[in-house]
Design an enzyme around this catalytic site. Structure first.
Site, PDB file in Angstrom:
ATOM      1  N   LYS A 183      -0.969   3.533   1.994  1.00 19.74           N
ATOM      2  CA  LYS A 183      -0.574   3.073   0.842  1.00 19.74           C
ATOM      3  C   LYS A 183      -1.765   3.160  -0.104  1.00 19.74           C
ATOM      4  O   LYS A 183      -2.630   2.130  -0.529  1.00 19.74           O
ATOM      5  CB  LYS A 183      -0.241   1.457   0.957  1.00 19.74           C
ATOM      6  N   GLU A 219      11.810   9.038   1.429  1.00 17.62           N
ATOM      7  CA  GLU A 219      11.871   7.718   0.929  1.00 17.62           C
ATOM      8  C   GLU A 219      12.332   7.824  -0.405  1.00 17.62           C
ATOM      9  O   GLU A 219      12.673   8.495  -1.191  1.00 17.62           O
ATOM     10  CB  GLU A 219      10.716   6.692   1.396  1.00 17.62           C
TER      11      GLU A 219
HETATM   12  N1  PLP Z   1       7.649   2.950   0.757  1.00 15.90           N
HETATM   13  C1  PLP Z   1       6.641   2.997  -0.513  1.00 15.90           C
HETATM   14  C2  PLP Z   1       6.197   4.168  -0.926  1.00 15.90           C
HETATM   15  C3  PLP Z   1       6.007   1.693  -0.887  1.00 15.90           C
HETATM   16  O1  PLP Z   1       5.412   1.656  -2.084  1.00 15.90           O
HETATM   17  C4  PLP Z   1       6.449   0.369  -0.195  1.00 15.90           C
HETATM   18  C5  PLP Z   1       6.183  -0.760  -0.827  1.00 15.90           C
HETATM   19  O2  PLP Z   1       5.330  -1.294  -0.379  1.00 15.90           O
HETATM   20  C6  PLP Z   1       7.649   0.635   0.969  1.00 15.90           C
HETATM   21  C7  PLP Z   1       8.019   1.829   1.109  1.00 15.90           C
HETATM   22  C8  PLP Z   1       8.037  -0.602   1.491  1.00 15.90           C
HETATM   23  O3  PLP Z   1       7.143  -1.249   2.225  1.00 15.90           O
HETATM   24  P1  PLP Z   1       6.806  -2.885   2.570  1.00 15.90           P
HETATM   25  O4  PLP Z   1       8.388  -3.187   3.219  1.00 15.90           O
HETATM   26  O5  PLP Z   1       5.953  -3.082   3.583  1.00 15.90           O
HETATM   27  O6  PLP Z   1       6.839  -3.394   1.126  1.00 15.90           O
HETATM   28  C1  COI Z   2       5.875  -3.304  -2.830  1.00  9.98           C
HETATM   29  O1  COI Z   2       6.956  -3.279  -2.337  1.00  9.98           O
HETATM   30  O2  COI Z   2       5.072  -4.134  -2.547  1.00  9.98           O
HETATM   31  C2  COI Z   2       5.376  -2.194  -3.480  1.00  9.98           C
HETATM   32  O3  COI Z   2       4.389  -1.738  -3.078  1.00  9.98           O
HETATM   33  C3  COI Z   2       6.210  -1.701  -4.530  1.00  9.98           C
HETATM   34  C4  COI Z   2       5.058  -1.432  -5.829  1.00  9.98           C
HETATM   35  C5  COI Z   2       4.364  -0.302  -5.749  1.00  9.98           C
HETATM   36  C6  COI Z   2       5.756  -1.632  -7.306  1.00  9.98           C
END
Ligand code: PLP
Ligand code: COI
Length: 339
Positions: A183, A219
């Site tokens: 991330k 995604e």
């Molecule tokens: N994919 C991306 C590129 C994201 O930025 C996020 C957000 O965090 C997710 C997927 C979903 O991840 P999570 O469920 O851990 O928030």
């Molecule tokens: C999240 O779901 O926490 C994300 O990171 C989305 C964000 C990039 C706006």
């Protein structure tokens, strides 16, 4: 915070009272510090600014009907931040420091935690970056960790209503062996072209296909993808997508609900066979998808023909949100109550 219109909050930045910070220097992490400034004073040669040495996380704090405030699987976010640190050679943040900083930031801004029943929550944004000066391309020797919080409403204006998604083929978010699994800020810079293209065409988010063959679904903007058919929850396996904690939780919930689960490459052409499709993530929660338009081929896939989310997406959504707000038993130990 009496003057906040909790029910109509956007997913955006609202100033809160305090943030929490910690600096890594001389090979060790220092003490957590509380700040009321929204600004960071940093060296102009910091590696974050030039070479994108930066990673972040996204979590939410939820206020339940019982008044209690809950965090959802913070340990998973803490571990993912450590993986991001390893991925771009930054100092690794200890798990307990991550937890303490997040809890402190939430508690200090207690008055910004949206009331139960408003559909809003307190978004927690931990970030870690190279703050030490370098000019050659190499990892910094100094790092800064910050946690700020901000109250947010739904990520998609549509909330838990069908959103429209556009497949973009003329830009990639991440390479097969690149940083897509971490991330890190650079992935989001790389995703802006696709995001703007989707928005300009009137869609809520872009869908990225795998960068190598443009054949498999990767995604959706800042969320993972899932499709449902024959009582089976199907989600992509790919080396260039973020391992979503929401998706991981939905996989478990789907199993708990008696569904089958498959994690495997999903060809774009399979989109026409799904009964329900959705985007999932902390910000997106579950956003049911009503339409996917492959902008360059002109192919359009439609779902939710009655304008409503499908029955299994609804069940998954209600269960996930029910656990997060403390209304459904937390049988997997995902919740930390902040007191
Ligand atoms: N994919 C991306 C590129 C994201 O930025 C996020 C957000 O965090 C997710 C997927 C979903 O991840 P999570 O469920 O851990 O928030
Ligand atoms: C999240 O779901 O926490 C994300 O990171 C989305 C964000 C990039 C706006």
């Amino acid at each position: 915070m009496e003057n906040l219109d909790w029910k109509n909050l956007p997913f955006g930045y609202i100033k809160t009272d305090y943030n929490v910070r910690c600096v890594y220097k001389d090979g060790k992490w220092g003490e957590l510090e509380v700040s009321s400034s929204e600004y960071i004073n940093m060296h102009m040669a910091a590696t974050a600014l030039h070479y994108g040495q930066e990673a972040f996380e996204g979590m939410k704090a939820y206020r339940g009907k019982d008044g209690k405030v809950r965090l959802f699987r913070w340990d998973e976010n803490a571990k993912r931040l450590q993986q991001s640190c390893e991925g771009i050679y930054m100092a690794k943040l200890p798990l307990e420091l991550f937890r303490d900083a997040c809890i402190k930031a939430v508690k200090l801004n207690e008055c910004f935690i949206p009331p139960y029943g408003t559909g809003a929550s307190l978004y927690i944004r931990p970030l870690l970056f190279g703050s030490g000066a370098e000019v050659g391309v190499r990892p910094a020797k100094e790092y800064t960790f910050v946690v700020f919080v901000t109250p947010v409403g739904p990520y998609f204006k549509t909330g838990f209503n069908p959103v429209k998604i556009a497949i973009v083929r003329d830009s990639d978010r991440a390479a097969p062996l690149g940083t897509g699994v971490f991330k890190v800020g650079g992935n989001y810079a790389a995703s802006m072209r696709g995001t703007e293209r989707a928005h300009d065409a009137g869609y809520g988010s872009p869908m990225y296909l795998d960068a190598k063959e443009k054949r498999y679904i990767d995604e959706i903007g800042a969320a993972n993808f899932f499709g449902i058919k024959d009582n089976t929850y199907i989600t992509p396996k790919s080396s260039s997508i973020l391992p979503s904690i929401t998706n991981k939780s939905l996989i478990q919930i789907a199993e708990d609900l008696g569904m089958k689960v498959e994690r495997r490459p999903i060809e774009e052409s399979e989109l026409s066979t799904f009964e329900e499709v959705g985007a999932c993530g902390t910000a997106a929660v579950i956003s049911p998808i009503g339409e996917i338009n492959d902008l360059d081929s002109g192919k359009v896939y439609t779902y939710c023909k009655d304008g409503k989310p499908g029955p299994l997406s609804t069940k998954l959504y209600e269960t996930l949100v029910g656990i997060q707000y403390g209304e459904i038993e937390d049988k997997h130990g995902w919740i930390t109550i902040i007191d």
